[in-house]
Design a protein around this motif. Structure first.
Motif, PDB file in Angstrom:
ATOM      1  N   THR A 128       9.655   0.420   4.192  1.00  0.00           N
ATOM      2  CA  THR A 128       9.805  -0.862   3.496  1.00  0.00           C
ATOM      3  C   THR A 128       8.978  -1.985   4.124  1.00  0.00           C
ATOM      4  O   THR A 128       9.174  -3.151   3.771  1.00  0.00           O
ATOM      5  N   GLY A 129       8.077  -1.660   5.030  1.00  0.00           N
ATOM      6  CA  GLY A 129       7.033  -2.599   5.429  1.00  0.00           C
ATOM      7  C   GLY A 129       7.210  -3.389   6.707  1.00  0.00           C
ATOM      8  O   GLY A 129       6.279  -4.083   7.138  1.00  0.00           O
TER       9      GLY A 129
ATOM     10  N   THR B  53       1.058   2.629   3.941  1.00  0.00           N
ATOM     11  CA  THR B  53       1.218   3.616   2.870  1.00  0.00           C
ATOM     12  C   THR B  53       2.502   4.403   3.080  1.00  0.00           C
ATOM     13  O   THR B  53       2.971   4.580   4.204  1.00  0.00           O
ATOM     14  N   ASP B  54       3.059   4.869   1.989  1.00  0.00           N
ATOM     15  CA  ASP B  54       4.263   5.684   2.045  1.00  0.00           C
ATOM     16  C   ASP B  54       4.350   6.498   0.761  1.00  0.00           C
ATOM     17  O   ASP B  54       3.846   6.079  -0.286  1.00  0.00           O
TER      18      ASP B  54
ATOM     19  N   HIS C  60       7.835   5.483  -3.745  1.00  0.00           N
ATOM     20  CA  HIS C  60       7.508   4.386  -4.660  1.00  0.00           C
ATOM     21  C   HIS C  60       8.448   3.202  -4.434  1.00  0.00           C
ATOM     22  O   HIS C  60       8.020   2.045  -4.437  1.00  0.00           O
TER      23      HIS C  60
ATOM     24  N   ILE D 262       7.610   1.264  -1.136  1.00  0.00           N
ATOM     25  CA  ILE D 262       6.392   0.460  -1.255  1.00  0.00           C
ATOM     26  C   ILE D 262       6.625  -0.758  -2.147  1.00  0.00           C
ATOM     27  O   ILE D 262       6.110  -1.854  -1.872  1.00  0.00           O
TER      28      ILE D 262
ATOM     29  N   ARG E 241       5.954  -4.563  -0.787  1.00  0.00           N
ATOM     30  CA  ARG E 241       5.067  -5.532  -1.433  1.00  0.00           C
ATOM     31  C   ARG E 241       5.776  -6.855  -1.702  1.00  0.00           C
ATOM     32  O   ARG E 241       5.186  -7.919  -1.551  1.00  0.00           O
TER      33      ARG E 241
ATOM     34  N   PHE F 105      -0.300  -2.685   0.664  1.00  0.00           N
ATOM     35  CA  PHE F 105       0.607  -1.545   0.572  1.00  0.00           C
ATOM     36  C   PHE F 105       0.237  -0.672  -0.619  1.00  0.00           C
ATOM     37  O   PHE F 105      -0.126  -1.177  -1.688  1.00  0.00           O
ATOM     38  N   SER F 106       0.355   0.650  -0.451  1.00  0.00           N
ATOM     39  CA  SER F 106       0.124   1.552  -1.577  1.00  0.00           C
ATOM     40  C   SER F 106       0.895   2.853  -1.385  1.00  0.00           C
ATOM     41  O   SER F 106       1.207   3.247  -0.259  1.00  0.00           O
ATOM     42  N   VAL F 107       1.193   3.498  -2.503  1.00  0.00           N
ATOM     43  CA  VAL F 107       1.865   4.796  -2.483  1.00  0.00           C
ATOM     44  C   VAL F 107       0.831   5.863  -2.158  1.00  0.00           C
ATOM     45  O   VAL F 107      -0.240   5.913  -2.768  1.00  0.00           O
TER      46      VAL F 107
END
Length: 286
Positions: free
Chosen positions: A118-119, A146-147, A150, A153, A157, A198-200
């Motif tokens: 969760t960042g 990245t993770d 969905h 992420i 974001r 951030f990206s999946v």
């Protein structure tokens, strides 16, 4: 029957297979019993009676939402700000200075947080770099998280955290400087959110969206959940993306010993790792 739940053994096997095929992760015996509890919100959200019905729905479902929700629920998204403060202190004081010398000519720094959840970890790094200010003036500094999840992420974001999450590892002065208190929780300020992309991404399959090889890779407490063949594949992927002179950060209970020959313990920084072929190299003076 596995896990002591009410689902059939075949349902557990299918769900474990789905998790491994989508993420590379396997469930240890002490996590199998949690499947039913973890998936309860998914069952309620989609109006599904039990795990056997969920497996049947996964087989027949046309859309990906149910599959994504199921996989997300089974993942362990444990993380918090400045996890293991001593590691961040060493990175701030030593690793970044080493990389600043190494990359002095191109003036570019790329940091990849693999399995960012969760960042919080990526935002911690972004805060640290921002607070170093003039050291990185005129540099391109990319922080990428990245993770495979969905849901995780999406949360990263937005940058919205509960009172418990914001207090977990984040000093008060940083909380006040970088977050605004709202009715919904503590929201990362726009300036902080702009500092992280951030990206999946499935690290076993997809290449992360990096503009340059990674100088610093965080991959903490992710490989623990991989079976050995997947773990070795993951280390090979990490090495392929790492810059020739770079650092890898693993979790406190993780090591490369007996796991891979792609990385070795750093002779420069205790607790960090370097590409095995980096040992013969030296920083290039500016």
């Amino acid at each position: 029957m596995m896990g002591g739940g009410t689902a059939s053994e075949s349902a557990y096997r299918v769900l474990m297979s789905v998790l491994e095929s989508r993420t590379g992760q396997t469930l240890s015996p002490n996590r199998i019993w949690r499947i039913e509890m973890s998936l309860k919100p998914v069952l309620q959200r989609h109006g599904i009676a039990d795990l056997d019905a969920l497996v049947a729905a996964l087989v027949t479902a046309n859309g990906r939402q149910l599959l994504d929700d199921t996989v997300d629920a089974m993942l362990n998204n444990e993380t918090f700000f400045y996890r293991e403060h001593s590691v961040f202190d060493d990175i701030a004081e030593k690793a970044l200075e080493y990389l600043r010398v190494v990359n002095a000519r191109q003036r570019q720094l790329t940091i990849w947080h693999c399995g960012v959840s969760t960042g919080q970890e990526a935002y911690s790094m972004a805060m640290l770099l921002a607070e170093q200010g003039e050291r990185w003036a005129g540099w391109r500094v990319d922080v990428i998280g990245t993770d495979v999840s969905h849901h995780a992420i999406s949360r990263a974001r937005v940058g919205l955290y509960s009172q418990f999450e914001i207090q977990r590892g984040l000093p008060v002065q940083r909380m006040v400087r970088w977050f605004d208190q709202t009715e919904a929780g503590w929201l990362a300020k726009a300036d902080l959110r702009r500092r992280v992309d951030f990206s999946v991404q499935n690290m076993l399959i997809d290449r992360p969206p990096l503009a340059a090889p990674a100088d610093l890779i965080f991959c903490r407490n992710l490989l623990l959940y991989f079976a050995m063949p997947m773990r070795q594949k993951a280390f090979a992927r990490l090495r392929a993306i790492a810059a020739p002179q770079s650092f890898l950060v693993l979790g406190a209970g993780e090591t490369v010993l007996g796991q891979t020959d792609q990385f070795v313990a750093s002779p420069r920084l205790r607790g960090l790792y370097e590409p095995a072929d980096q040992q013969v190299r030296r920083p290039v003076a500016a």
